[in-house]
Scaffold this motif. Structure first.
Motif, PDB file in Angstrom:
ATOM      1  N   ASP A 146      34.708  56.017  29.906  1.00  0.00           N
ATOM      2  CA  ASP A 146      33.916  57.072  29.262  1.00  0.00           C
ATOM      3  C   ASP A 146      32.486  57.108  29.808  1.00  0.00           C
ATOM      4  O   ASP A 146      31.836  58.156  29.807  1.00  0.00           O
ATOM      5  N   LEU A 147      32.005  55.954  30.261  1.00  0.00           N
ATOM      6  CA  LEU A 147      30.659  55.872  30.824  1.00  0.00           C
ATOM      7  C   LEU A 147      30.626  56.256  32.301  1.00  0.00           C
ATOM      8  O   LEU A 147      29.553  56.313  32.910  1.00  0.00           O
ATOM      9  N   GLY A 148      31.817  56.508  32.871  1.00  0.00           N
ATOM     10  CA  GLY A 148      31.890  56.762  34.301  1.00  0.00           C
ATOM     11  C   GLY A 148      31.781  55.489  35.111  1.00  0.00           C
ATOM     12  O   GLY A 148      31.394  55.511  36.280  1.00  0.00           O
ATOM     13  N   LEU A 149      32.123  54.359  34.482  1.00  0.00           N
ATOM     14  CA  LEU A 149      32.020  53.046  35.111  1.00  0.00           C
ATOM     15  C   LEU A 149      33.387  52.373  35.113  1.00  0.00           C
ATOM     16  O   LEU A 149      34.371  52.917  34.603  1.00  0.00           O
ATOM     17  N   GLY A 150      33.442  51.174  35.674  1.00  0.00           N
ATOM     18  CA  GLY A 150      34.695  50.437  35.717  1.00  0.00           C
ATOM     19  C   GLY A 150      34.485  48.950  35.589  1.00  0.00           C
ATOM     20  O   GLY A 150      33.354  48.465  35.426  1.00  0.00           O
ATOM     21  N   GLU A 151      35.580  48.218  35.720  1.00  0.00           N
ATOM     22  CA  GLU A 151      35.544  46.760  35.556  1.00  0.00           C
ATOM     23  C   GLU A 151      34.558  46.105  36.503  1.00  0.00           C
ATOM     24  O   GLU A 151      33.892  45.124  36.161  1.00  0.00           O
ATOM     25  N   GLY A 152      34.420  46.663  37.701  1.00  0.00           N
ATOM     26  CA  GLY A 152      33.516  46.096  38.686  1.00  0.00           C
ATOM     27  C   GLY A 152      32.051  46.200  38.330  1.00  0.00           C
ATOM     28  O   GLY A 152      31.212  45.522  38.940  1.00  0.00           O
ATOM     29  N   ASP A 153      31.715  47.037  37.353  1.00  0.00           N
ATOM     30  CA  ASP A 153      30.320  47.170  36.926  1.00  0.00           C
ATOM     31  C   ASP A 153      29.914  46.090  35.936  1.00  0.00           C
ATOM     32  O   ASP A 153      28.725  45.927  35.649  1.00  0.00           O
ATOM     33  N   LEU A 154      30.892  45.370  35.391  1.00  0.00           N
ATOM     34  CA  LEU A 154      30.592  44.266  34.493  1.00  0.00           C
ATOM     35  C   LEU A 154      30.003  43.103  35.281  1.00  0.00           C
ATOM     36  O   LEU A 154      30.276  42.942  36.469  1.00  0.00           O
ATOM     37  N   ARG A 155      29.229  42.282  34.607  1.00  0.00           N
ATOM     38  CA  ARG A 155      28.630  41.108  35.244  1.00  0.00           C
ATOM     39  C   ARG A 155      28.969  39.826  34.477  1.00  0.00           C
ATOM     40  O   ARG A 155      28.263  38.826  34.586  1.00  0.00           O
ATOM     41  N   CYS A 156      30.059  39.872  33.699  1.00  0.00           N
ATOM     42  CA  CYS A 156      30.407  38.711  32.869  1.00  0.00           C
ATOM     43  C   CYS A 156      31.331  37.729  33.580  1.00  0.00           C
ATOM     44  O   CYS A 156      31.473  36.586  33.155  1.00  0.00           O
ATOM     45  N   GLY A 157      31.994  38.155  34.658  1.00  0.00           N
ATOM     46  CA  GLY A 157      32.895  37.266  35.384  1.00  0.00           C
ATOM     47  C   GLY A 157      34.298  37.276  34.792  1.00  0.00           C
ATOM     48  O   GLY A 157      34.481  37.532  33.605  1.00  0.00           O
ATOM     49  N   PRO A 158      35.310  36.996  35.610  1.00  0.00           N
ATOM     50  CA  PRO A 158      36.693  36.961  35.106  1.00  0.00           C
ATOM     51  C   PRO A 158      36.941  35.726  34.259  1.00  0.00           C
ATOM     52  O   PRO A 158      36.277  34.697  34.428  1.00  0.00           O
ATOM     53  N   GLN A 159      37.880  35.833  33.356  1.00  0.00           N
ATOM     54  CA  GLN A 159      38.232  34.713  32.479  1.00  0.00           C
ATOM     55  C   GLN A 159      39.704  34.807  32.129  1.00  0.00           C
ATOM     56  O   GLN A 159      40.198  35.888  31.787  1.00  0.00           O
ATOM     57  N   GLU A 160      40.410  33.704  32.194  1.00  0.00           N
ATOM     58  CA  GLU A 160      41.806  33.692  31.766  1.00  0.00           C
ATOM     59  C   GLU A 160      41.867  34.007  30.275  1.00  0.00           C
ATOM     60  O   GLU A 160      41.152  33.394  29.484  1.00  0.00           O
ATOM     61  N   PRO A 161      42.687  34.979  29.878  1.00  0.00           N
ATOM     62  CA  PRO A 161      42.718  35.341  28.456  1.00  0.00           C
ATOM     63  C   PRO A 161      43.251  34.213  27.586  1.00  0.00           C
ATOM     64  O   PRO A 161      44.164  33.483  27.986  1.00  0.00           O
ATOM     65  N   ASP A 162      42.679  34.077  26.408  1.00  0.00           N
ATOM     66  CA  ASP A 162      43.178  33.095  25.441  1.00  0.00           C
ATOM     67  C   ASP A 162      44.416  33.616  24.722  1.00  0.00           C
ATOM     68  O   ASP A 162      45.167  32.840  24.131  1.00  0.00           O
ATOM     69  N   ASP A 163      44.619  34.923  24.755  1.00  0.00           N
ATOM     70  CA  ASP A 163      45.801  35.510  24.129  1.00  0.00           C
ATOM     71  C   ASP A 163      47.045  35.138  24.947  1.00  0.00           C
ATOM     72  O   ASP A 163      47.116  35.389  26.155  1.00  0.00           O
ATOM     73  N   THR A 164      48.026  34.527  24.280  1.00  0.00           N
ATOM     74  CA  THR A 164      49.214  34.013  24.978  1.00  0.00           C
ATOM     75  C   THR A 164      49.994  35.123  25.666  1.00  0.00           C
ATOM     76  O   THR A 164      50.407  34.982  26.834  1.00  0.00           O
ATOM     77  N   GLU A 165      50.212  36.229  24.975  1.00  0.00           N
ATOM     78  CA  GLU A 165      50.986  37.326  25.554  1.00  0.00           C
ATOM     79  C   GLU A 165      50.298  37.893  26.789  1.00  0.00           C
ATOM     80  O   GLU A 165      50.932  38.159  27.812  1.00  0.00           O
ATOM     81  N   ALA A 166      48.977  38.078  26.705  1.00  0.00           N
ATOM     82  CA  ALA A 166      48.231  38.602  27.851  1.00  0.00           C
ATOM     83  C   ALA A 166      48.263  37.623  29.017  1.00  0.00           C
ATOM     84  O   ALA A 166      48.450  38.024  30.183  1.00  0.00           O
ATOM     85  N   ARG A 167      48.089  36.344  28.727  1.00  0.00           N
ATOM     86  CA  ARG A 167      48.102  35.332  29.790  1.00  0.00           C
ATOM     87  C   ARG A 167      49.472  35.265  30.456  1.00  0.00           C
ATOM     88  O   ARG A 167      49.572  35.249  31.692  1.00  0.00           O
ATOM     89  N   ASN A 168      50.538  35.241  29.653  1.00  0.00           N
ATOM     90  CA  ASN A 168      51.884  35.187  30.222  1.00  0.00           C
ATOM     91  C   ASN A 168      52.214  36.447  31.009  1.00  0.00           C
ATOM     92  O   ASN A 168      52.923  36.392  32.027  1.00  0.00           O
ATOM     93  N   GLY A 169      51.691  37.585  30.544  1.00  0.00           N
ATOM     94  CA  GLY A 169      51.917  38.831  31.266  1.00  0.00           C
ATOM     95  C   GLY A 169      51.304  38.791  32.652  1.00  0.00           C
ATOM     96  O   GLY A 169      51.908  39.268  33.625  1.00  0.00           O
ATOM     97  N   LEU A 170      50.113  38.223  32.770  1.00  0.00           N
ATOM     98  CA  LEU A 170      49.470  38.094  34.077  1.00  0.00           C
ATOM     99  C   LEU A 170      50.274  37.164  34.991  1.00  0.00           C
ATOM    100  O   LEU A 170      50.459  37.445  36.183  1.00  0.00           O
ATOM    101  N   ILE A 171      50.758  36.075  34.420  1.00  0.00           N
ATOM    102  CA  ILE A 171      51.538  35.114  35.207  1.00  0.00           C
ATOM    103  C   ILE A 171      52.822  35.759  35.718  1.00  0.00           C
ATOM    104  O   ILE A 171      53.174  35.639  36.907  1.00  0.00           O
ATOM    105  N   ARG A 172      53.534  36.468  34.834  1.00  0.00           N
ATOM    106  CA  ARG A 172      54.787  37.112  35.234  1.00  0.00           C
ATOM    107  C   ARG A 172      54.569  38.174  36.311  1.00  0.00           C
ATOM    108  O   ARG A 172      55.420  38.384  37.172  1.00  0.00           O
TER     109      ARG A 172
END
Length: 332
Positions: A97-123
């Motif tokens: 909505d801001l005309g921006l994307g994930e690359g505009d963030l400056r927080c750095g990547p992090q493995e999700p603590d949510d089990t379903e999200a983490r397993n989804g990335l692994i699969r």
């Protein structure tokens, strides 16, 4: 007293196996101390417990209104979420909505603590991205403010207009000049204050209303309402912030911070609470905040969310009760 006091005890059978020492303060609407344990003047880094303070300029500046932010997005601006789809999809849409994307963030990547999200990335053989960072909602708020101010993209720099606005708000609501800052896990500056200052800030939020006299008061009330309305966005399923806020039926907003910090905002009593466990342990901070909330009569001591953090059975891997985590006599 200047030394930390024992706030939490861990019992295994008849043996006191461990203790968690710390500092805690309850403040009234004037910012005065109602009760304290340990040293109220201990300087600490609030870490993520102060995200609602960091979000004040987002609303005060008019940026939130100009961007048409929803109550859900305001809750995310205060969140330390666990990277579940309900979090990442909303932050992604916000950035779009801001005309921006994930690359505009400056927080750095992090493995999700949510089990379903983490397993989804692994699969999917995919790596976590910055949307999964527990602070991505706060950073989306920073980006919203930066765009509104026509400021530069490096919004995490201490001399950036966004962080200058955060520092000003932080010092005003804590009632103290900050002695400095540390760089948080998400790369943003985290300004220091005392345990009393942090509790004073929470009591300010607790004393504000939607029809408050100042823009800041109304902004604070909006953020508290957002947190209490959407506890699942502030943290996530199984997390203390989400479960304990639900247990209090949206009447109290609470927020954890790394390294043993926890705060509470109690509007019906106009009280603010700050806890710092000196060993940095989450187990200790969760038990301590639960004990204070039950002491103040806003949390049912027998609610499952309470017993999960305080006085409930500690089970071993076979499901056998072996001990408990309890608030100390001094805390009670």
């Amino acid at each position: 007293m200047t030394d930390p006091v024992t706030l939490v005890e861990v019992w295994r059978g008849p043996f006191l196996e461990s203790t968690h020492r710390g500092h805690a303060v309850i403040c009234d609407s004037s910012g005065d101390i109602v009760q304290a344990w340990g040293n109220p003047d201990r300087v600490i880094l609030p870490r993520s417990s102060c995200k609602m303070v960091q979000a004040l300029p987002l609303i005060e500046s008019g940026a939130a209104a100009a961007a048409g932010l929803t109550t859900e997005q305001l809750a995310l601006s205060c969140a330390s979420h666990q990277g579940a789809l309900i979090h990442t999809s909303r932050v992604s849409a916000w950035l779009s909505d801001l005309g921006l994307g994930e690359g505009d963030l400056r927080c750095g990547p992090q493995e999700p603590d949510d089990t379903e999200a983490r397993n989804g990335l692994i699969r999917a053989y995919e790596e976590p991205c910055q949307l999964h960072n527990n602070c991505s909602g706060k950073h989306a708020g920073f980006l919203t403010l930066a765009k509104h101010l026509n400021a530069g993209s490096e919004y995490i720099e201490p001399d950036h207009p966004v962080q200058k606005a955060v520092k000003e708000a932080f010092e005003e609501v804590t009632g103290q000049e900050t002695p400095g800052y540390g760089i948080d896990g998400c790369s943003a500056p985290n300004f220091a204050t005392t345990v009393h200052g942090l509790a004073r800030a929470m009591s300010f939020f607790a004393s504000c209303s939607a029809d408050g006299a100042s823009v800041r008061e109304r902004a604070a009330a909006q953020l508290v309402q957002a947190m209490a309305t959407y506890p699942e966005l502030v943290a996530g399923e199984g997390r203390a912030c989400t479960e304990v806020m639900r247990a209090m039926d949206g009447k109290v907003a609470i927020k954890t911070g790394a390294d043993g910090v926890f705060v509470a905002i109690i509007p019906e009593k106009k009280l603010g609470v700050a806890v710092k466990i000196v060993d940095g342990g989450t187990r200790g901070s969760e038990c301590a905040i639960a004990a204070i909330l039950t002491k103040l009569g806003v949390l049912d001591p027998n609610h499952p969310a309470t017993l999960k953090r305080m006085n409930g059975p500690m089970l071993n891997r076979r499901g056998i009760e072996v001990g408990s985590v309890r608030p100390s006599a001094a805390l009670l």
